[in-house]
Design a protein around this motif. Sequence first.
Motif, short mmCIF file in Angstrom:
data_model
loop_
_atom_site.label_atom_id
_atom_site.label_comp_id
_atom_site.label_asym_id
_atom_site.label_seq_id
_atom_site.Cartn_x
_atom_site.Cartn_y
_atom_site.Cartn_z
N ARG A 88 0.40 -1.35 0.30
CA ARG A 88 -0.74 0.06 -0.04
C ARG A 88 1.11 1.17 -0.26
NH1 ARG A 88 -5.12 0.30 1.71
NH2 ARG A 88 -5.20 1.82 3.05
N GLY B 36 -10.71 -7.25 -2.68
CA GLY B 36 -11.49 -7.46 -3.87
C GLY B 36 -11.53 -5.68 -4.18
N TRP C 293 -17.59 -3.61 -7.71
CA TRP C 293 -19.34 -3.02 -6.57
C TRP C 293 -19.36 -4.24 -7.31
CZ3 TRP C 293 -20.16 -0.73 -2.87
CH2 TRP C 293 -21.97 -0.23 -2.85
N MET D 97 -10.47 6.19 -15.83
CA MET D 97 -10.03 7.06 -14.58
C MET D 97 -8.46 7.40 -15.51
SD MET D 97 -11.95 5.79 -10.92
CE MET D 97 -12.13 4.20 -10.65
N GLN E 94 -21.06 10.23 -14.35
CA GLN E 94 -21.89 9.32 -14.74
C GLN E 94 -22.23 8.28 -14.15
OE1 GLN E 94 -19.42 9.73 -18.21
NE2 GLN E 94 -21.69 10.05 -19.55
N ARG E 95 -20.88 7.35 -13.18
CA ARG E 95 -21.11 6.31 -12.67
C ARG E 95 -22.11 6.60 -11.96
NH1 ARG E 95 -18.36 1.48 -11.59
NH2 ARG E 95 -18.43 0.76 -9.70
N GLN F 92 -25.74 6.45 -12.91
CA GLN F 92 -26.03 4.71 -13.89
C GLN F 92 -26.04 3.87 -12.48
OE1 GLN F 92 -22.89 2.98 -15.68
NE2 GLN F 92 -24.31 2.65 -17.23
N LEU F 93 -25.79 3.94 -11.90
CA LEU F 93 -26.15 3.03 -10.30
C LEU F 93 -27.15 3.38 -9.67
CD1 LEU F 93 -22.29 2.32 -9.29
CD2 LEU F 93 -23.55 1.21 -10.18
N ARG G 283 -30.16 2.41 -11.60
CA ARG G 283 -30.23 1.18 -11.17
C ARG G 283 -31.24 0.52 -10.63
NH1 ARG G 283 -25.15 -2.10 -13.11
NH2 ARG G 283 -25.42 -0.46 -14.75
N GLY H 80 -23.42 4.69 2.28
CA GLY H 80 -22.98 4.26 0.52
C GLY H 80 -21.68 4.44 -0.02
N ALA I 217 -19.86 1.82 2.49
CA ALA I 217 -20.32 0.29 1.59
C ALA I 217 -19.34 0.21 -0.03
CB ALA I 217 -21.52 0.52 0.42
N GLU I 218 -18.87 1.04 -0.79
CA GLU I 218 -17.95 1.56 -1.54
C GLU I 218 -16.72 1.30 -0.71
OE1 GLU I 218 -18.33 4.29 -5.05
OE2 GLU I 218 -19.63 5.54 -3.48
N ALA J 76 -15.84 -2.36 -0.02
CA ALA J 76 -15.90 -3.11 -1.25
C ALA J 76 -14.15 -3.40 -1.91
CB ALA J 76 -17.20 -2.88 -2.55
N GLY J 77 -13.98 -1.92 -1.31
CA GLY J 77 -12.66 -1.58 -2.24
C GLY J 77 -12.67 -0.82 -3.42
N VAL J 78 -13.95 -0.17 -3.41
CA VAL J 78 -13.29 0.39 -4.97
C VAL J 78 -12.92 1.81 -5.02
CG1 VAL J 78 -15.51 1.75 -5.85
CG2 VAL J 78 -16.23 -0.75 -5.51
N GLU K 175 -10.61 2.56 -2.79
CA GLU K 175 -8.79 2.25 -2.87
C GLU K 175 -8.83 2.32 -3.75
OE1 GLU K 175 -7.17 0.61 0.75
OE2 GLU K 175 -6.00 -1.12 -0.59
N ARG K 176 -9.67 1.35 -5.13
CA ARG K 176 -9.38 1.18 -5.90
C ARG K 176 -9.15 2.48 -6.94
NH1 ARG K 176 -14.58 -1.62 -9.35
NH2 ARG K 176 -13.67 -0.16 -11.34
N SER K 177 -10.09 3.40 -6.83
CA SER K 177 -9.77 4.66 -7.03
C SER K 177 -9.21 5.12 -6.78
CB SER K 177 -11.14 4.83 -6.85
OG SER K 177 -12.25 4.83 -7.53
N ARG L 296 -7.32 3.14 4.36
CA ARG L 296 -8.70 1.15 4.23
C ARG L 296 -9.09 1.34 4.26
NH1 ARG L 296 -6.65 -3.63 5.47
NH2 ARG L 296 -4.50 -2.69 5.30
#
Lengths: 319, 251
Positions: free
Chosen positions: A53, A91, A94, A109, B12-13, B16-17, B20, B78, B81-82, B85-87, B89-91, B251
């Motif tokens: 990290r 993981g 989403w 991105m 946008q993302r 969209q979610l 949905r 929300g 939750a992201e 899920a690691g979203v 961190e991924r960003s 984290r």
Amino acid sequence: MIETRGLRKSFRSRAGRETKTVDAVRGVNLEVAEGEIFGFLGPNGAGKTTTLRMLATLIEPDGGDATIAGADLRKDPAEVRRRIGYVPQGGSTWDESTAREELVLHARMYGIGKADAQRRAARALDAFQLTEYADRKCKTYSGGQRRRVEIALGIIHEPKIVFLDEPTTGLDPQSRAHMWDEIRRLRADGMTVFITTHYLDEADALCDRIAIMDNGELVAEGTPAELKREISGDVVLVGIDLTATEQATKALDGEPYVNKLETADEGGLRLYVDDGATAIPQVLRRLDHAGLELRSIELHRPSLDDVFLTKTGRSLRES
Amino acid sequence: MKFARDTWLIFQRQTQLLLRNPVWVFVGVFQPVMYLLLFAPLLKPALNAPTQAAAYKIFVPGLLVLLAIFGGLFQGFGLIAELRAGVIERSRVTPISRLALLLGRSLRDVVSLIVQAVIITLLALLFDLRVFLGDLLLAYLMLALIALMTSAVSYGVALKVKSEDALAPLMNTVAQPVLLLSGILLPLTFAPGWLQGIADWNPFSWAVDGTRALFAGDLGSDKVWQGLSITAVLAALGVYWAARQFARSVR
Ligand SMILES: Nc1ncnc2c1ncn2[C@@H]1O[C@H](COP(=O)(O)OP(=O)(O)OP(=O)(O)O)[C@@H](O)[C@H]1O
Ligand SMILES: [Mg+2]
């Protein structure tokens, strides 16, 4: 490709009323060469994820610095981000979006245009055999499918280096073998791959070079073969009758090729030798000469676990 | 340029979610309509208003500010939750602008609030509410600034506490006095002096007064520019602080 100097990180955590400091990483010096699969091996809590990290710019080191793909981690983290991919341990997809959406978004991105991002996503889906599920929501995927999506995400922008934190944990043996193939393919494409793992066989089979981490420090580094050779050589197990043990000890002790000799608990002898293949004929001849009857002889190659055992005094399997 | 593009991408993302999820869309529209249809009839007698329309002029702006505050404050869930899920961190390993990670999300919240506000306004028109378009647009700007601020703060706090269990009581504790002391549901004109004194320190009270002045067609009132400036400054501070959390969160 990666060079770190004295990388350090501690965490303060509260346990009840008192705060405790955990030195997660205590001064790591590493060098990873271009185009290799570098393995980071260590038990739970060793500090592997924390190191990764830091290298991925997610947390700031408390001390030390690093150069990653030519960019300075501290002075230019934005440039580091452009050059690396990172697949976290826990993981990164989403539940409510599809693999294709995730891949397109992730590429974008990185500043990649929409059409190009869609092309790349299609190519990645194909390469990771995901096309069939591409437009289903991620929550419907199996663990292995999901892991493949995550790895595809990490390399969608064709980074120079990709960090994979435990890419095979939770996969069945067959999926694990597939994942190894996929990781080797990344190397074949010219990527440098930095992976962490708990699995000795994985480090052994997959990695060009490994570093063993324990308690925030590197305890060994080298190719798997080097490490094993450096630590303990080979072990020859000599099976003889209990009554003959003493005689055999006398016969073999002091032979030039025997580094160390131990009596095994179950009877018989344990000989530590540099090279088992050449030692065995000599052992046989010597015992024959002394008129002792042999029941069995076995050659043990040292495992990475032996390496770990010698360096830390603990077995990786137990910890 | 890159910043605008990044923000648009996240917006946008997120939109969209959101679309949905039919449940959310239903709740988002249904809830304010319920307020309007079931709560509003009590108003004319309670507020001592001469006509139903006069009562709406007081109640509707309050309701809209209420929605802006609450719509924003609970967006943090929300994000947690992201986070899990690691979203996030991924960003954060991509070079995307950290401010865009925040603003893209907050703008989605602002837009969904404005959609709710438009629905409510249109319904209120059926009940004889009348308001000038220019005034209305300024009132929407005020609502947008409030929602921007509360959603940014909620995201920032979510990144700091990282758990729903901590976020829920925290946001409730903030929301309650803010709500009671802002004269949102009933104006504070009848409140005793000390209560009004406290309310003067509540920025949302200024926002509500400003919005009410706009709905009353009183564009020249000091309350309008005061309300707008206070919410604008607070929104800027909230966004700045929350974007820093996105830049450094662990984290
Ligand atoms: N955010 C944090 N706050 C407090 N302590 C932390 C934090 N992250 C990691 N630690 C601690 O730092 C140490 C190293 O953790 P790390 O996750 O790097 O280990 P690891 O080698 O990746 O382990 P594993 O194989 O279980 O993934 C552990 O003792 C862990 O509890
Ligand atoms: Mg880990």
